[in-house]
Write an enzyme that holds these catalytic residues in place. Structure first.
Site, PDB file in Angstrom:
ATOM      1  N   ARG A 577     -14.035   2.041  47.574  1.00  0.00           N
ATOM      2  CA  ARG A 577     -13.185   1.646  46.457  1.00  0.00           C
ATOM      3  C   ARG A 577     -12.894   2.819  45.531  1.00  0.00           C
ATOM      4  NH1 ARG A 577     -10.424  -2.602  47.136  1.00  0.00           N
ATOM      5  NH2 ARG A 577     -10.217  -2.806  44.891  1.00  0.00           N
ATOM      6  N   VAL A 578     -11.696   2.825  44.959  1.00  0.00           N
ATOM      7  CA  VAL A 578     -11.356   3.829  43.963  1.00  0.00           C
ATOM      8  C   VAL A 578     -11.285   3.203  42.569  1.00  0.00           C
ATOM      9  CG1 VAL A 578     -10.113   5.255  45.603  1.00  0.00           C
ATOM     10  CG2 VAL A 578      -8.860   3.539  44.298  1.00  0.00           C
ATOM     11  N   ASP A 579     -11.571   1.914  42.496  1.00  0.00           N
ATOM     12  CA  ASP A 579     -11.628   1.262  41.189  1.00  0.00           C
ATOM     13  C   ASP A 579     -13.070   0.873  40.894  1.00  0.00           C
ATOM     14  OD1 ASP A 579     -12.113  -0.900  42.817  1.00  0.00           O
ATOM     15  OD2 ASP A 579     -10.216  -1.918  42.397  1.00  0.00           O
ATOM     16  N   ASP A 580     -13.265   0.130  39.836  1.00  0.00           N
ATOM     17  CA  ASP A 580     -14.628  -0.214  39.427  1.00  0.00           C
ATOM     18  C   ASP A 580     -15.095  -1.501  40.093  1.00  0.00           C
ATOM     19  OD1 ASP A 580     -15.000   2.011  37.773  1.00  0.00           O
ATOM     20  OD2 ASP A 580     -13.833   1.067  36.191  1.00  0.00           O
ATOM     21  N   VAL A 581     -15.074  -1.486  41.411  1.00  0.00           N
ATOM     22  CA  VAL A 581     -15.573  -2.607  42.197  1.00  0.00           C
ATOM     23  C   VAL A 581     -16.602  -2.060  43.179  1.00  0.00           C
ATOM     24  CG1 VAL A 581     -15.005  -4.415  43.857  1.00  0.00           C
ATOM     25  CG2 VAL A 581     -13.442  -3.938  41.977  1.00  0.00           C
TER      26      VAL A 581
END
Length: 709
Positions: A577-581
């Site tokens: 992931r590149v997001d906050d997941v």
């Protein structure tokens, strides 16, 4: 230079001494035509660093390929090209294999994925009238397979099992559908299902689809608060649950959780009048179950009294089928909405080709129906193909680590689909738990939920599959509805850890930070251009969030939220992931959700959560916690914080590590520098980078001192 070895069964493995085209996140910028460093990308790849692995090509045996639906790279390329050049014709042909009360109109699909051109919109087969349950059951029975086993059910305790033929399954589905109609559930109404892996779970899903109701399955591991949140969002007419379930040696009291969730919902102005409860006698007797007269109803008292036939509610292809809530980068879960026609066609097609399914196969996916995998590849995909599927209630390591292979031998499972987390867990237990069972029935293996690291891939291939079973290492998401990038058994040589190539009709692209497509060998952000039939249509009640989350970062594309590498041979490698997941055991957990739960604790002032490498789960949850002033660190408090997360979200979201933090590294504008926290969490203390931009650089030194506290 190449070294080739031949196995006894005809599979060959070629060891290629290639250049470093498959890289760890930190060296992405060195790749030819690379997108450069990807901001906020998790610092640790799932599993081990792929950079340290030699690349292998694993070829299917000639005998396997000759019998496969897609027997060669040439056949794949030919079919793929057609699916891209003529998607309307290709998917119309696939859809024609199902029953439609009325055929769709001349426009097979309509789409706008470019937010600059107006509202994001995706439609497939609009105007076509069908029913998913009818295609899963009635159509199969009418073809002459009514007496074929639809479900082998295996209980938590060995020897406790059951079966349903397609005819028997239809009868049970119709009884529940009739009861739902009797209590006022109509087309378009929501029904929340909070059940473990009993046969009643797929029965409930199918009953909803038969009458046009929208089901929302909530994983029976979520807390009362999480369940209440979902109930308040979709406002169901009915909740379906059971009184309790055994998972391994543990009893989980599901009805108590539902009671608390319904009380919370009522306090917030959303009372619910009907709770259908299945008595799961193996875990709890009805006389021990807490009960609210007038609201609670025993399944066994009412459902079996209803007729075993039920008229089908015919629906438009674009009518909603189900809601499934998934974690996001903000605290509120997202209600992913899937519609009927395109989802039906795509899940059935992907199931058939990605597993090379044949009518003689017995298929087992270990996923729970509380997640998208259980929707697409436990219930709908297999039944749409007339398959025999195994549904397992229990824990895969109970009573010991050989349970999976005991079930494989018992039911002669030929296709086995599971998560890398389970593969790594069983690998740690030792080969003896595998090799004491025959497993001769296995033909195809599958992997789902996260990238599988090469050493686990090789163990899965060599030990479990005895070097004769191709591995369908599938990449897809709740939002995509079905496989997007996956090997097709028999078609391509595989590289351990690579998802290989896109499925028919899927156009993945890798873009740089400016949204420009990158060709050839590269790394960057994984996007998809053009729609596919099972793409989700919106986020329930929040189309604006749908557009902002998935279509605004790179206009004209669906942004997956994942980083990706494409090697010199065109193989795709997902890098996380590149997001906050965080991807924990294949379950996506928003860091904001965990942080929100932590700061609800009266002694927690602030929290920041990051993902770290975990030997079994792929990623673990690492929480930095700042306490209220004058509160002292203690083991009791640590346990209390973890318990708070367990209670608010569920046990699967509990932090693996609480790191005491006198302060958090922030910029002068107040932004938390998660890059630094990830480095500290993964013990990469010599790679912290520039800390001069922090409002208080000394905070980093304090955090390092408390690393092992």
């Amino acid at each position: 230079m190449e070294d080739e070895t031949q196995s006894a069964n005809g599979c060959s493995t070629t060891t290629l001494k290639t250049s470093d085209h498959l890289r760890h996140v930190e060296s992405m910028s060195t790749l030819p035509s690379g997108a450069g460093p990807i901001s906020r990308l998790n610092a640790v790849i799932l599993g081990e660093s792929l950079a340290s692995e030699e690349d292998h090509l694993v070829f299917p045996s000639e005998a396997f390929s000759m019998q496969a639906h897609v027997p060669s790279p040439q056949k794949y390329l030919e079919t793929y090209a057609r699916s891209i050049e003529d998607p309307a014709g290709f998917w119309s042909e696939m859809a024609s294999g199902f029953f439609w009360k009325e055929r769709w109109g001349p426009q097979v699909y309509a789409e706008n994925l470019d937010i600059r051109k107006g509202k994001i919109n995706i439609e497939w087969f609009k105007g076509g009238i069908t029913n998913l349950c009818y295609n899963c059951l009635d159509r199969i029975i009418e073809s002459g397979d009514g007496d074929k086993i639809a479900i082998f059910w295996e209980g938590n305790e060995p020897g406790f099992d059951g079966t349903l033929t397609y005819k028997q399954l239809l009868a049970r589905v119709c009884q529940l559908a009739n009861w739902l109609k009797d209590v006022g559930v109509r087309k378009g109404d929501a029904v929340v299902i909070y059940l473990p892996m009993l046969m009643e779970l797929p029965i409930s899903m199918l009953a909803c689809s038969r009458i046009g109701a929208v089901h929302s399955v909530v994983f029976a591991g979520f807390s009362a608060e999480s369940l209440a949140q979902r109930i308040m969002d979709c406002k169901p007419k009915v909740v379906i649950t059971c009184n309790a379930v055994r998972r391994g040696s543990k009893i989980i009291y599901l009805k108590d959780i539902v009671d608390a969730a319904l009380a919370e919902s009522a306090r917030n102005g959303n009372p619910l009048d009907v709770c259908l409860t299945y008595e799961n006698e193996s875990a709890m007797k009805r006389e021990s179950t807490k009960w609210q007269e007038g609201r609670d109803i025993w399944w066994q008292d009412v459902v079996p009294k209803h007729p075993t036939t039920c008229a089908v509610e015919w629906v438009d292809a674009e009518d909603p089928l189900f809601l499934l809530y998934t974690s996001g980068s903000t605290g509120k879960p997202k209600g992913v909405l899937h519609t009927t026609g395109g989802y039906m066609v795509y899940t059935a097609t992907t199931f058939k080709y990605a597993f090379d399914y044949k009518p003689s196969d017995v298929y087992w996916c270990t996923a729970d129906c509380g997640w998208i995998t259980g929707h697409s590849y436990v219930t709908y995909g297999p039944l749409l193909n007339g398959a025999t599927a195994v549904v397992f209630e229990g824990a895969p390591n109970y009573p010991d680590a050989g349970r999976c292979w005991d079930i494989v031998d018992k039911f002669k499972v030929s296709i086995f689909y599971t998560a890398p987390t389970l593969v790594r867990s069983l690998m740690r237990e030792g080969d003896q738990y595998v090799t004491r069972y025959s497993r001769k029935s296995l033909r195809v293996l599958g992997s789902v939920g996260e990238p599988i690291n090469p050493s686990a891939w090789r163990w899965y291939f060599n030990v479990v599959g005895e070097s004769r079973c191709p591995i369908s290492d599938t990449w897809w998401q709740t939002e995509t509805g079905g496989f997007m990038i996956t090997p097709l058994p028999g078609a391509w040589p595989q590289k351990p850890g690579s998802a290989t190539f896109p499925f028919f009709g899927v156009q993945p692209v890798i873009v740089d930070e400016k949204g420009a497509e990158i060709e050839g060998e590269c790394s960057g952000y994984l996007c998809v251009k053009s729609s596919w039939p099972s793409a989700f249509r919106t986020l329930y009640g929040d189309h604006e969030r749908y557009e902002a989350t998935y279509f605004s970062a790179f206009p004209g594309y669906y942004f997956t939220g994942d980083g990706c590498t494409r090697d010199k041979d065109g193989y795709y490698w997902l890098t996380g992931r590149v997001d906050d997941v965080i991807n924990v055991s294949g379950h996506r957990i928003g860091t904001a959700e965990v942080e929100s739960a932590l700061v609800s604790h009266p002694q927690c002032a602030e929290a920041a959560v990051v993902g770290v490498e975990h030997e079994v789960k792929g990623q673990g949850i690492y929480a930095f916690v700042t306490l209220v002033e004058s509160v002292l660190y203690s083991e009791d408090l640590r346990r209390s914080l973890i318990l708070t997360v367990r209670n608010q979200i569920g046990a699967f979201a509990a932090p693996d590590k609480i790191h005491w933090a006198p302060g958090l590294p922030k910029t002068r504008s107040g932004k938390i520098m998660r890059r630094i926290l990830r480095k500290i969490a993964s013990r990469q203390l010599d790679e912290l980078g520039d800390t001069s931009t922090l409002a208080d650089p000394s905070v980093v030194d304090e955090l390092i001192k408390l690393v092992d506290c």
